[in-house]
Design a protein around this motif. Structure first.
Motif, PDB file in Angstrom:
ATOM      1  N   SER A  66      19.829  22.657 -11.215  1.00 20.55           N
ATOM      2  CA  SER A  66      19.446  23.825 -10.432  1.00 20.55           C
ATOM      3  C   SER A  66      18.066  24.321 -10.843  1.00 20.55           C
ATOM      4  O   SER A  66      17.492  23.861 -11.839  1.00 20.55           O
ATOM      5  CB  SER A  66      20.466  24.957 -10.634  1.00 20.55           C
ATOM      6  OG  SER A  66      20.309  25.524 -11.928  1.00 20.55           O
ATOM      7  N   PHE A  67      17.534  25.285 -10.090  1.00 24.93           N
ATOM      8  CA  PHE A  67      16.223  25.850 -10.422  1.00 24.93           C
ATOM      9  C   PHE A  67      16.202  26.393 -11.846  1.00 24.93           C
ATOM     10  O   PHE A  67      15.193  26.330 -12.543  1.00 24.93           O
ATOM     11  CB  PHE A  67      15.877  27.000  -9.464  1.00 24.93           C
ATOM     12  CG  PHE A  67      15.566  26.583  -8.058  1.00 24.93           C
ATOM     13  CD1 PHE A  67      15.639  25.264  -7.665  1.00 24.93           C
ATOM     14  CD2 PHE A  67      15.194  27.534  -7.118  1.00 24.93           C
ATOM     15  CE1 PHE A  67      15.350  24.886  -6.363  1.00 24.93           C
ATOM     16  CE2 PHE A  67      14.905  27.180  -5.809  1.00 24.93           C
ATOM     17  CZ  PHE A  67      14.983  25.850  -5.430  1.00 24.93           C
ATOM     18  N   SER A  68      17.319  26.976 -12.281  1.00 24.43           N
ATOM     19  CA  SER A  68      17.373  27.598 -13.608  1.00 24.43           C
ATOM     20  C   SER A  68      17.584  26.578 -14.713  1.00 24.43           C
ATOM     21  O   SER A  68      17.454  26.902 -15.887  1.00 24.43           O
ATOM     22  CB  SER A  68      18.512  28.621 -13.658  1.00 24.43           C
ATOM     23  OG  SER A  68      19.769  27.978 -13.536  1.00 24.43           O
ATOM     24  N   GLY A  69      17.915  25.349 -14.354  1.00 24.88           N
ATOM     25  CA  GLY A  69      18.110  24.307 -15.339  1.00 24.88           C
ATOM     26  C   GLY A  69      19.556  23.924 -15.568  1.00 24.88           C
ATOM     27  O   GLY A  69      19.851  23.002 -16.319  1.00 24.88           O
ATOM     28  N   LYS A  70      20.485  24.638 -14.926  1.00 24.22           N
ATOM     29  CA  LYS A  70      21.909  24.360 -15.106  1.00 24.22           C
ATOM     30  C   LYS A  70      22.342  23.208 -14.201  1.00 24.22           C
ATOM     31  O   LYS A  70      21.757  22.982 -13.141  1.00 24.22           O
ATOM     32  CB  LYS A  70      22.725  25.601 -14.765  1.00 24.22           C
ATOM     33  CG  LYS A  70      24.170  25.559 -15.259  1.00 24.22           C
ATOM     34  CD  LYS A  70      24.262  25.569 -16.768  1.00 24.22           C
ATOM     35  CE  LYS A  70      25.716  25.664 -17.224  1.00 24.22           C
ATOM     36  NZ  LYS A  70      25.851  25.570 -18.676  1.00 24.22           N
ATOM     37  N   SER A  71      23.376  22.497 -14.615  1.00 22.14           N
ATOM     38  CA  SER A  71      23.896  21.395 -13.813  1.00 22.14           C
ATOM     39  C   SER A  71      24.458  21.901 -12.487  1.00 22.14           C
ATOM     40  O   SER A  71      25.140  22.920 -12.437  1.00 22.14           O
ATOM     41  CB  SER A  71      25.000  20.664 -14.585  1.00 22.14           C
ATOM     42  OG  SER A  71      25.667  19.750 -13.739  1.00 22.14           O
ATOM     43  N   LEU A  72      24.164  21.168 -11.412  1.00 25.60           N
ATOM     44  CA  LEU A  72      24.751  21.461 -10.107  1.00 25.60           C
ATOM     45  C   LEU A  72      26.074  20.713  -9.905  1.00 25.60           C
ATOM     46  O   LEU A  72      26.721  20.866  -8.871  1.00 25.60           O
ATOM     47  CB  LEU A  72      23.774  21.060  -8.991  1.00 25.60           C
ATOM     48  CG  LEU A  72      22.541  21.941  -8.824  1.00 25.60           C
ATOM     49  CD1 LEU A  72      21.549  21.275  -7.876  1.00 25.60           C
ATOM     50  CD2 LEU A  72      22.910  23.320  -8.330  1.00 25.60           C
ATOM     51  N   GLY A  73      26.426  19.908 -10.871  1.00 27.14           N
ATOM     52  CA  GLY A  73      27.670  19.155 -10.745  1.00 27.14           C
ATOM     53  C   GLY A  73      27.495  17.839 -10.022  1.00 27.14           C
ATOM     54  O   GLY A  73      28.228  16.889 -10.262  1.00 27.14           O
ATOM     55  N   GLN A  74      26.535  17.775  -9.137  1.00 26.24           N
ATOM     56  CA  GLN A  74      26.205  16.539  -8.430  1.00 26.24           C
ATOM     57  C   GLN A  74      24.790  16.670  -7.878  1.00 26.24           C
ATOM     58  O   GLN A  74      24.232  17.763  -7.826  1.00 26.24           O
ATOM     59  CB  GLN A  74      27.201  16.257  -7.311  1.00 26.24           C
ATOM     60  CG  GLN A  74      27.368  17.371  -6.302  1.00 26.24           C
ATOM     61  CD  GLN A  74      28.557  17.135  -5.379  1.00 26.24           C
ATOM     62  OE1 GLN A  74      29.507  16.456  -5.725  1.00 26.24           O
ATOM     63  NE2 GLN A  74      28.490  17.712  -4.193  1.00 26.24           N
ATOM     64  N   SER A  75      24.231  15.557  -7.486  1.00 28.21           N
ATOM     65  CA  SER A  75      22.833  15.534  -7.048  1.00 28.21           C
ATOM     66  C   SER A  75      22.713  15.820  -5.557  1.00 28.21           C
ATOM     67  O   SER A  75      23.541  15.371  -4.762  1.00 28.21           O
ATOM     68  CB  SER A  75      22.211  14.170  -7.343  1.00 28.21           C
ATOM     69  OG  SER A  75      22.305  13.865  -8.710  1.00 28.21           O
ATOM     70  N   SER A  76      21.669  16.552  -5.185  1.00 30.23           N
ATOM     71  CA  SER A  76      21.326  16.669  -3.765  1.00 30.23           C
ATOM     72  C   SER A  76      20.587  15.403  -3.340  1.00 30.23           C
ATOM     73  O   SER A  76      20.238  14.569  -4.177  1.00 30.23           O
ATOM     74  CB  SER A  76      20.469  17.905  -3.514  1.00 30.23           C
ATOM     75  OG  SER A  76      19.245  17.810  -4.228  1.00 30.23           O
ATOM     76  N   ARG A  77      20.327  15.293  -2.044  1.00 30.83           N
ATOM     77  CA  ARG A  77      19.709  14.050  -1.555  1.00 30.83           C
ATOM     78  C   ARG A  77      18.600  14.344  -0.547  1.00 30.83           C
ATOM     79  O   ARG A  77      18.593  13.869   0.572  1.00 30.83           O
ATOM     80  CB  ARG A  77      20.787  13.153  -0.932  1.00 30.83           C
ATOM     81  CG  ARG A  77      20.305  11.729  -0.672  1.00 30.83           C
ATOM     82  CD  ARG A  77      21.464  10.856  -0.235  1.00 30.83           C
ATOM     83  NE  ARG A  77      20.999   9.473  -0.046  1.00 30.83           N
ATOM     84  CZ  ARG A  77      20.973   8.858   1.130  1.00 30.83           C
ATOM     85  NH1 ARG A  77      21.381   9.469   2.211  1.00 30.83           N
ATOM     86  NH2 ARG A  77      20.551   7.622   1.217  1.00 30.83           N
ATOM     87  N   PHE A  78      17.668  15.162  -0.950  1.00 30.85           N
ATOM     88  CA  PHE A  78      16.598  15.566  -0.048  1.00 30.85           C
ATOM     89  C   PHE A  78      15.432  14.584  -0.079  1.00 30.85           C
ATOM     90  O   PHE A  78      15.077  14.051  -1.132  1.00 30.85           O
ATOM     91  CB  PHE A  78      16.078  16.954  -0.427  1.00 30.85           C
ATOM     92  CG  PHE A  78      17.072  18.062  -0.233  1.00 30.85           C
ATOM     93  CD1 PHE A  78      17.497  18.408   1.045  1.00 30.85           C
ATOM     94  CD2 PHE A  78      17.581  18.752  -1.308  1.00 30.85           C
ATOM     95  CE1 PHE A  78      18.413  19.422   1.241  1.00 30.85           C
ATOM     96  CE2 PHE A  78      18.498  19.783  -1.136  1.00 30.85           C
ATOM     97  CZ  PHE A  78      18.918  20.117   0.145  1.00 30.85           C
ATOM     98  N   THR A  79      14.831  14.368   1.097  1.00 32.90           N
ATOM     99  CA  THR A  79      13.485  13.802   1.160  1.00 32.90           C
ATOM    100  C   THR A  79      12.591  14.924   1.655  1.00 32.90           C
ATOM    101  O   THR A  79      12.981  15.711   2.512  1.00 32.90           O
ATOM    102  CB  THR A  79      13.395  12.598   2.119  1.00 32.90           C
ATOM    103  OG1 THR A  79      13.845  12.981   3.419  1.00 32.90           O
ATOM    104  CG2 THR A  79      14.228  11.449   1.604  1.00 32.90           C
TER     105      THR A  79
END
Length: 617
Positions: free
Chosen positions: A451-464
C-alpha cells in the motif's frame, strides 16, 4: 556512567514534544527561530520536562536545517539557530545532574514524495550535524525519518564526524513498515550497522500501534530500542489538532514498551510533561528487558495475481498491432443513455478501448469508474480510466485504486489534473497531495502488493499505467526529457495531446524512437471554424496551420460541411500518424461519437505502422 553506557544498560526517560507546548502558547510559525528571538520560552519547556523526570533533553532544532528554514528566509542562520539551541538546553540542565543534551535532527523528506534533491538533503544534514557537534551536544537524536536511505545517510554523515552516541528513530507508514514497504526490522538492523547506538521509532502513531510494531520485530542483534509515541491519534477541533490527555494509559503502555526491549522512552506530538511523568512512573518500577536474539528475519510475502488473470492489457495489445482508443467524455448530467449509445457505436466501428476522463477541466461529471463498469457490462468494451491527482488525497487515491483493481479496470491514465479554478467551482480545493510523477511509483508499489503507507495489501494489483505527453511545445527535447522521467517513475506508455500538423508526427517519432515504450498519438476532428480558432488562440501549446484554419473558415456556419472538412483533415493526420505509430488516440469533440467512429473505420483500413516500418527497411 556515561551516556552511551546508560543508553545500553539502563532505562532512560526522554522528554516530550517541544512544538506542542510552544503551539499551546500561541506560537505556530518557525519554532526553531525562537532560539534566537525568545530563548526563555524554549528554556521553560526544557525545564518543564526536567521537572517531570526526563534525563534526556533534546534541543529545539528538529527543523533547523537549510531546506526547512528556507521557507522562513532563515537558511543562512542554520549555525546560529543550532548553537543557540544547545546553549539554551545547557542552561536548562545546569543545576541538574545526570541529564544529557541530545542534538535533534529531523528528517527532511516527509511522508509524501517531495522533489528535494538528495544532494541538497546531504548538504543540509551535514551542515546541521556539524553545527550541533561543534556546539557541544552529548549525543545526536535523528527523528521522524520516513525514508530509510535518508536516515542511513544521516547516521553515516554523523559517524564520520564524531564518536558521541547516536539515537536514530524512523517513522512508520503503517504497523511494522516504513514508506515504500520497508520492514521496520530491516530499517533498525541497517541503522545499527551504520553506527547508531540506539534505533527506534517516533511520531505518526500513538502507543498502541507502536507497540504492535515492536511486537512484530525479530531482530538478530541485541539492539537497544527507543520509542517516542504520539500522545494518541490526533483529533481535529476548531481548526486545530488535539490529542487525548491520557497520562494513566501512558504509564501502562510504557511498562509494555519496556517488556519489548525499549531502553529509551519519550514522547512525540501531543505529549506533555504529564505524559513524561507517567513514563517516569513506569520506569521506576521496571528494569531493562533483553529481547531474544533471532536467527532469522521475517520476510513479507505477497500473493501475486499476475498469473491469475489472463486478459491482455492495452500495453500488450499496442505492442503487437495497431490499436485504437477513443476518448468519450463522461456526461455532466445523470442521463447516460446517449453516452452508452455512443460507446456501442464506437465498439461497432472497431475501437479497442474507450478512454474516460476524470472530471476534465475541473468540472464534475459522472464518475468514470462507474461508467467504465457500465460500458463493460452493457457494451462489452474495455476502458482506459483516467486518474487525476486533483480531487483526492492519498487516502482517497489508494481507496479508489483498490476499487478499480477489484473491478478489473486495470488500464489507467495517470494525470495531475487541471486546477479547480478553471472549472465550474473555482472556489473548490485542489488537493494535489501528489503529482502524476509521484503517483506513478505508488501505483507500481501496489503492483508489488504494498500500500501507499508500506503495509501489505495481501495481494498484488495489476495496473498498467499510461501518462500524458504534450508534443505541442517549442522545445520538443525538453518534453521528451520529462517523458523519460515519467518512464523512470513507472509509466508504461503515453497518450499525446491532439496533433494538428502532419509533419509533427515524424518529428515526434524521431524524438522518441529511442524510448522502448508505445505512444498513442492524439487526433481530434475539428467541428467548426470557431472550434479551430479557439484551439489555435486559447489552448496553450496548440498551433493550427494557416491552411487548416482557412479550410475550416471556408465552411462558414454550415455544420455538416464543417464536420466533413474536419473529418477530412483528421483522416490526413491519421495517414501521417499510422506511418510511424501503432497507437491511435482519437478524441471525440462534444460527444459527437459519429465523427470518431468514422475515423476509426477509416484507420482500420490503413496498414499499421509496424508493417510500414518493415517496408521502410
Amino acid at each position: 556512567m556515561g551516556l552511551r553506557e546508560q543508553l545500553i544498560k539502563r532505562l532512560t526517560v526522554a522528554d516530550g514534544a517541544m512544538g506542542t507546548l510552544l503551539y499551546d502558547q500561541g506560537f505556530d510559525l518557525c519554532f526553531e527561530e525562537l532560539n534566537l528571538s525568545d530563548p526563555e520560552k524554549v528554556k521553560v519547556v526544557h525545564q518543564s520536562y526536567l521537572d517531570a523526570g526526563a534525563t534526556l533533553i533534546q534541543t529545539n532544532t528538529y527543523a533547523a536545517n537549510a531546506v526547512k528554514l528556507k521557507k522562513y528566509g532563515l537558511e543562512k542562520s542554520v549555525k546560529a539557530i543550532n548553537e543557540h539551541a544547545v546553549e539554551i538546553a545547557r542552561k536548562a540542565i545546569a543545576e541538574t545532574s545526570g541529564v544529557y543534551v541530545l542534538g535533534t535532527i529531523g528528517g527532511i523528506k516527509g511522508f509524501q514524495h517531495e522533489e528535494t534533491d538528495f544532494y541538497e538533503i546531504k548538504v543540509a544534514l551535514l551542515e546541521q550535524i556539524t553545527a550541533l557537534i561543534d556546539a557541544g551536544v552529548d549525543g545526536l537524536l535523528f527523528e521522524t525519518f520516513y525514508d530509510l536511505e535518508e536516515a542511513k545517510l544521516a547516521v553515516q554523515l554523523a559517524r564520520k564526524q564524531t564518536k558521541i552516541p547516536i539515537i536514530a528513530n524512523v517513522s512508520l507508514g503503517d504497523i511494522g513498515v516504513l514508506k515504500g514497504g520497508v520492514p521496520l526490522n530491516k530499517a533498525l538492523i541497517e541503522l545499527y550497522q551504520q553506527g547508531a547506538d540506539v534505533t527506534g521509532i517516533n511520531c505518526r502513531m500513538g502507543p498502541y500501534h507502536m507497540l504492535r510494531s515492536l511486537e512484530e520485530l525479530d531482530l538478530p542483534f541485541d539492539i537497544p530500542l527507543a520509542c517516542y509515541p504520539n500522545a494518541s491519534l490526533p483529533g481535529y477541533r476548531d481548526g486545530r489538532f488535539v490529542y487525548a490527555a491520557n497520562t494513566h494509559y501512558f504509564t501502562a503502555m510504557a511498562s509494555e514498551f519496556i517488556d519489548q526491549g525499549v531502553h529509551v522512552l519519550g514522547g512525540c506530538c501531543g505529549t506533555t510533561p504529564a505524559h513524561i511523568a507517567a513514563i517516569n512512573q513506569a520506569v521506576a518500577l521496571k528494569k531493562p528487558v533483553k529481547r531474544p536474539i533471532s536467527t532469522k528475519v521475517v520476510e513479507q510475502k505477497q500473493v501475486d495475481r499476475h498469473q491469475q488473470r489472463k486478459d491482455v492489457s492495452l500495453l500488450d495489445l499496442v505492442k503487437k498491432k495497431q490499436t485504437i482508443i477513443v476518448e468519450l467524455d463522461p456526461p455532466k448530467k445523470l442521463d447516460v443513455s446517449q453516452f452508452i449509445i455512443g460507446a456501442q457505436a464506437l465498439k461497432d466501428a472497431g475501437v479497442d478501448a474507450l478512454t474516460l476522463a476524470d472530471n476534465s477541466l475541473a468540472s464534475p461529471r459522472v464518475d468514470n469508474q462507474t461508467l467504465a463498469m457500465l460500458v463493460k457490462e452493457k457494451v462489452g468494451l474495455r476502458s482506459l480510466v483516467h486518474l487525476t491527482c486533483r480531487d483526492r488525497n492519498l487516502i482517497g487515491l489508494q481507496s479508489h485504486l483498490m476499487g478499480l483493481d477489484l473491478a478489473e479496470l486495470n488500464d489507467l491514465l495517470v494525470i495531475t489534473g487541471d486546477p479547480s479554478k478553471v472549472g465550474d467551482f473555482p472556489g473548490a480545493t485542489s488537493v494535489y497531495d501528489v503529482s502524476s510523477l509521484k503517483l506513478l511509483p505508488l501505483i507500481k508499489q501496489m503492483n508489488q502488493g504494498i500500500s501507499f503507507s508500506g503495509k501489505s495489501l495481501g495481494q498484488s494489483s495489476r495496473f498498467t499505467t499510461a501518462a500524458a505527453f504534450n508534443p505541442n511545445v517549442k522545445h520538443l527535447d525538453k518534453a521528451v526529457r520529462r517523458l523519460e522521467k515519467k518512464i523512470e517513475a513507472g509509466a508504461d506508455y503515453f497518450l499525446t495531446q491532439p496533433i494538428f500538423e502532419e509533419d509533427q508526427f515524424e518529428a515526434v517519432y524521431e524524438a522518441t524512437k529511442h524510448l522502448n515504450v508505445p505512444i498513442f498519438v492524439g487526433v481530434m476532428p475539428l467541428t467548426s471554424s470557431r472550434n479551430a480558432e479557439f484551439l489555435h488562440n486559447e489552448v496553450p501549446g496548440i498551433t493550427l496551420s494557416d491552411a487548416t484554419r482557412k479550410a475550416m473558415l471556408a465552411c462558414g456556419n454550415d455544420r455538416e460541411k464543417s464536420e466533413q472538412e474536419g473529418i477530412s483533415i483528421a483522416k490526413s493526420l491519421t495517414d501521417a500518424a499510422t506511418t510511424y505509430f501503432n497507437g491511435l488516440y482519437f478524441i471525440t469533440p462534444f460527444l459527437r461519437y459519429q465523427l470518431t467512429a468514422e475515423l476509426t473505420r477509416y484507420a482500420k483500413m490503413k496498414q499499421p505502422a509496424a508493417a510500414r516500418a518493415e517496408e521502410r527497411k
